[in-house]
Design a protein around this motif. Structure first.
Motif, PDB file in Angstrom:
ATOM      1  N   ARG A 251      22.766  54.623  15.131  1.00 59.10           N
ATOM      2  CA  ARG A 251      23.981  53.880  15.463  1.00 59.10           C
ATOM      3  C   ARG A 251      23.698  52.380  15.422  1.00 59.10           C
ATOM      4  NH1 ARG A 251      27.834  56.998  18.061  1.00 59.10           N
ATOM      5  NH2 ARG A 251      27.122  59.060  18.775  1.00 59.10           N
ATOM      6  N   PRO A 252      24.687  51.585  15.061  1.00 59.91           N
ATOM      7  CA  PRO A 252      24.497  50.140  15.185  1.00 59.91           C
ATOM      8  C   PRO A 252      24.493  49.728  16.646  1.00 59.91           C
ATOM      9  CG  PRO A 252      26.757  50.641  14.575  1.00 59.91           C
ATOM     10  CD  PRO A 252      26.004  51.948  14.504  1.00 59.91           C
ATOM     11  N   VAL A 253      23.762  48.693  16.946  1.00 60.26           N
ATOM     12  CA  VAL A 253      23.820  48.101  18.271  1.00 60.26           C
ATOM     13  C   VAL A 253      25.170  47.412  18.436  1.00 60.26           C
ATOM     14  CG1 VAL A 253      22.858  46.291  19.757  1.00 60.26           C
ATOM     15  CG2 VAL A 253      21.343  47.814  18.474  1.00 60.26           C
ATOM     16  N   ARG A 254      25.773  47.617  19.593  1.00 62.52           N
ATOM     17  CA  ARG A 254      27.058  46.987  19.899  1.00 62.52           C
ATOM     18  C   ARG A 254      26.942  46.237  21.224  1.00 62.52           C
ATOM     19  NH1 ARG A 254      32.061  50.703  19.639  1.00 62.52           N
ATOM     20  NH2 ARG A 254      30.929  52.081  21.074  1.00 62.52           N
ATOM     21  N   ILE A 255      27.694  45.151  21.308  1.00 61.03           N
ATOM     22  CA  ILE A 255      27.720  44.346  22.533  1.00 61.03           C
ATOM     23  C   ILE A 255      29.124  44.400  23.121  1.00 61.03           C
ATOM     24  CG2 ILE A 255      27.448  42.048  23.551  1.00 61.03           C
ATOM     25  CD1 ILE A 255      24.821  43.341  22.602  1.00 61.03           C
ATOM     26  N   GLY A 256      29.180  44.784  24.382  1.00 62.02           N
ATOM     27  CA  GLY A 256      30.430  44.770  25.122  1.00 62.02           C
ATOM     28  C   GLY A 256      30.416  43.694  26.187  1.00 62.02           C
ATOM     29  N   VAL A 257      31.596  43.371  26.673  1.00 59.04           N
ATOM     30  CA  VAL A 257      31.720  42.472  27.813  1.00 59.04           C
ATOM     31  C   VAL A 257      32.743  43.068  28.769  1.00 59.04           C
ATOM     32  CG1 VAL A 257      33.458  41.020  26.666  1.00 59.04           C
ATOM     33  CG2 VAL A 257      32.156  40.102  28.591  1.00 59.04           C
TER      34      VAL A 257
ATOM     35  N   VAL B 250      32.105  39.842  20.088  1.00 61.66           N
ATOM     36  CA  VAL B 250      31.759  41.059  20.819  1.00 61.66           C
ATOM     37  C   VAL B 250      32.447  42.259  20.182  1.00 61.66           C
ATOM     38  CG1 VAL B 250      31.408  39.804  22.981  1.00 61.66           C
ATOM     39  CG2 VAL B 250      33.610  40.892  22.523  1.00 61.66           C
ATOM     40  N   ASP B 251      31.922  43.432  20.452  1.00 60.14           N
ATOM     41  CA  ASP B 251      32.452  44.659  19.871  1.00 60.14           C
ATOM     42  C   ASP B 251      33.481  45.346  20.766  1.00 60.14           C
ATOM     43  OD1 ASP B 251      30.655  44.936  17.419  1.00 60.14           O
ATOM     44  OD2 ASP B 251      29.188  44.710  19.030  1.00 60.14           O
ATOM     45  N   VAL B 252      33.282  45.264  22.081  1.00 58.89           N
ATOM     46  CA  VAL B 252      34.161  45.944  23.030  1.00 58.89           C
ATOM     47  C   VAL B 252      34.432  45.009  24.204  1.00 58.89           C
ATOM     48  CG1 VAL B 252      34.563  48.038  24.372  1.00 58.89           C
ATOM     49  CG2 VAL B 252      32.943  48.104  22.458  1.00 58.89           C
ATOM     50  N   VAL B 253      35.686  44.979  24.653  1.00 63.80           N
ATOM     51  CA  VAL B 253      36.046  44.245  25.867  1.00 63.80           C
ATOM     52  C   VAL B 253      36.575  45.252  26.887  1.00 63.80           C
ATOM     53  CG1 VAL B 253      37.412  42.409  26.893  1.00 63.80           C
ATOM     54  CG2 VAL B 253      36.615  42.180  24.536  1.00 63.80           C
TER      55      VAL B 253
ATOM     56  N   SER C 289      42.959  41.691  18.156  1.00 63.19           N
ATOM     57  CA  SER C 289      43.202  42.315  16.855  1.00 63.19           C
ATOM     58  C   SER C 289      42.011  43.101  16.320  1.00 63.19           C
ATOM     59  CB  SER C 289      43.582  41.252  15.816  1.00 63.19           C
ATOM     60  OG  SER C 289      42.524  40.302  15.660  1.00 63.19           O
ATOM     61  N   ARG C 290      40.820  42.882  16.856  1.00 65.00           N
ATOM     62  CA  ARG C 290      39.624  43.501  16.286  1.00 65.00           C
ATOM     63  C   ARG C 290      38.822  44.317  17.285  1.00 65.00           C
ATOM     64  NH1 ARG C 290      34.605  42.471  16.771  1.00 65.00           N
ATOM     65  NH2 ARG C 290      34.972  40.463  17.801  1.00 65.00           N
ATOM     66  N   VAL C 291      38.600  43.788  18.470  1.00 66.83           N
ATOM     67  CA  VAL C 291      37.720  44.439  19.436  1.00 66.83           C
ATOM     68  C   VAL C 291      38.308  45.760  19.923  1.00 66.83           C
ATOM     69  CG1 VAL C 291      36.600  42.356  20.279  1.00 66.83           C
ATOM     70  CG2 VAL C 291      38.750  43.102  21.327  1.00 66.83           C
ATOM     71  N   GLU C 292      37.426  46.692  20.258  1.00 62.98           N
ATOM     72  CA  GLU C 292      37.860  47.852  21.018  1.00 62.98           C
ATOM     73  C   GLU C 292      38.067  47.415  22.469  1.00 62.98           C
ATOM     74  OE1 GLU C 292      36.375  51.947  19.330  1.00 62.98           O
ATOM     75  OE2 GLU C 292      34.630  50.659  19.689  1.00 62.98           O
TER      76      GLU C 292
ATOM     77  N   LEU D 299      24.463  38.580  21.472  1.00 65.37           N
ATOM     78  CA  LEU D 299      25.101  38.737  20.162  1.00 65.37           C
ATOM     79  C   LEU D 299      24.120  38.426  19.036  1.00 65.37           C
ATOM     80  CD1 LEU D 299      28.550  37.129  21.024  1.00 65.37           C
ATOM     81  CD2 LEU D 299      28.134  39.539  20.484  1.00 65.37           C
ATOM     82  N   ALA D 300      23.309  37.383  19.205  1.00 69.92           N
ATOM     83  CA  ALA D 300      22.307  37.059  18.182  1.00 69.92           C
ATOM     84  C   ALA D 300      21.276  38.175  18.070  1.00 69.92           C
ATOM     85  CB  ALA D 300      21.628  35.732  18.527  1.00 69.92           C
TER      86      ALA D 300
END
Length: 261
Positions: free
Chosen positions: A3-9, A33-36, A68-71, A250-251
């Motif tokens: 799986r890709p690494v994802r960053i949530g907040v 970020v990927d998920v909020v 519009s983009r984040v989960e 994120l980096a």
């Protein structure tokens, strides 16, 4: 499965005006970020006991329009606060508003003040877990009956670490497990989840592993990644919502994903 690494907040909906919360969500999406996430409580969990606070699911509906983009999702919804069929319909509706970006995070509930002041029966940890066990298949059944149907198979995230019940329900129903505790605890409970997956006839790799993190990803991230965690969530509290805390994570995500090809 790699799986890709994802960053949530987790934008904690406390001690801030809604305008500040909305700005933080927009800035997090712009940062990449990927998920909020928010959370599902009625009062602050720390700081001023009666400080500013907002409700979870009405906020998710607004976020569905504002992004519009984040989960988006709750980390996590308290199962006790809504009838399972109603929750399924709410999730389906936010799924449509967002264009298929909702994650249904759910757990058994634990914050007694919420229950007492809003008139819910707190019961016992065992009774709340029994209610969660009953609710999960009802939610799935309602999704299959709704018209229109959800835009996708809505991912279910279960938060908690109970080894005999919560992790078994996770193996049976969830797409994501959110664990709590230090590295050793996450490793041990993840291994127990693997065993429950095999008992339930699932490939353990089907369940993404998620944790809350803080500090330096260079020292905190890799050991968790080696343990199978791929969703890393940073909690931010109001009123300032210091998004600078996301930059290094994120980096690091981008470096890891690039190295993985």
């Amino acid at each position: 499965m790699t799986r890709p690494v994802r960053i949530g907040v987790q934008i904690q909906p406390q001690h801030a005006e809604y305008a500040e919360i909305r700005r933080a969500v927009a800035a997090a999406e712009e940062a990449g970020v990927d998920v909020v996430f928010n959370w599902d409580h009625f009062f602050p969990l720390y700081g001023e006991r009666d400080g500013e606070h907002f409700e979870c699911w009405t906020m998710l509906g607004a976020w569905a329009e504002a992004t519009s983009r984040v989960e988006i999702g709750a980390l996590v919804t308290c199962n006790s606060y809504r009838n399972p069929e109603l929750l399924a319909d709410m999730a389906r509706t936010v799924d449509h508003i967002s264009g298929g970006r909702l994650i249904l995070g759910i757990g058994a509930g634990w914050f007694e003040r919420d229950y007492d002041e809003y008139g819910y029966d707190f019961g016992t940890a065992g009774s709340r877990l029994a209610d969660l066990e009953q609710a999960l298949p009802r939610i799935e059944k309602r999704w299959s009956a709704l018209n229109p149907a959800p835009l996708r198979d809505i991912p279910v995230l279960i938060g908690g670490g109970g080894e005999k019940k919560t992790l078994r329900y996770t193996a049976r129903h969830a797409d994501i497990w959110h664990g709590f505790g230090d590295l050793g605890t996450v490793v041990r409970k993840s291994a127990i989840l693997d065993e429950w997956c095999r008992t339930e006839g699932r490939d353990p790799s089907e369940v993404e592993r998620s944790v809350g993190v803080e500090g330096d990803p260079g020292t905190k991230g890799q050991p968790l990644l080696d343990a199978g965690v791929t969703l890393f969530t940073i909690g931010l509290g109001g009123p300032s919502y210091d998004l600078a805390r996301l930059t290094d994570w994120l980096a690091w995500r981008d470096e890891v994903n690039a190295a993985r090809g």
